[in-house]
Write a protein that holds these residues in place. Sequence first.
Motif, mmCIF file in Angstrom:
data_model
loop_
_atom_site.group_PDB
_atom_site.id
_atom_site.type_symbol
_atom_site.label_atom_id
_atom_site.label_comp_id
_atom_site.label_asym_id
_atom_site.label_seq_id
_atom_site.Cartn_x
_atom_site.Cartn_y
_atom_site.Cartn_z
ATOM 1 N N ALA A 88 1.032 -0.365 -0.903
ATOM 2 C CA ALA A 88 -0.005 0.606 -1.276
ATOM 3 C C ALA A 88 -0.043 0.861 -2.774
ATOM 4 N N HIS B 101 1.548 5.464 3.059
ATOM 5 C CA HIS B 101 0.625 4.805 2.133
ATOM 6 C C HIS B 101 0.003 5.778 1.134
ATOM 7 N N LYS C 232 5.443 -0.618 3.215
ATOM 8 C CA LYS C 232 4.090 -0.047 3.193
ATOM 9 C C LYS C 232 3.843 0.701 1.880
#
Length: 212
Positions: A123, A83, A119
């Motif tokens: 992000a 992230h 992810k």
Amino acid sequence: MIKLRFKYAIFDFDGTLADTEKINFSIFQQLSEKYNFRKIAIEELNQLKKMSAKEVIDYLGIKKRKIPFAIKHGKKILKDDIHTVKPCKENIKITLEKLKENGIKLGILTTNSQTNVEKFLKANEINVFDFVVSASLFGKEMKLKKIIKKSKLNTDDVLYIGDEIRDIIAAHLVHVKIATVTWGYNNIEALKKHNPDYLISNPEELLSICLN
């Protein structure tokens, strides 16, 4: 009306979309202790960038039977920090959005995990991809074939975008065009030796390649 030169643009992830070089270097150092790989100094990266993935494996003395376990372990470590990773280029996101707006289907084909990719995308608020497919280290050729067959595409409809020698080889074997980026893992001289169809230094160049 804009005519599409390619209906699908399929991207590699590490080094093409996501700037994971530093974090992957750190992860490799951790893995080298567990799996008895040769440790590398940061100064060696320029030399490694001239090599194909197979040459790197030989150079580092990595036993082939350990590769699947090491890759799986590395993905797991990366999951905790993915992230924090940013796109390789600031204008990648807007370029992807323009490709999408013009009707090109976008996908990711990577040796990283689908979880890590998703992810990263979340992000960085990138919401343009139609699919994410994970492949083995040298399994991109097979996965490309499956994508083309499943979507009933002609190979002429597909552009693959990657940063490594193995991306060029996989695309050539499947007879799809390859746009190779110069900001990723392998250096320009090494990439040129394998004759990519396009060699780009800015994501915006994909617009002129894909759109007539």
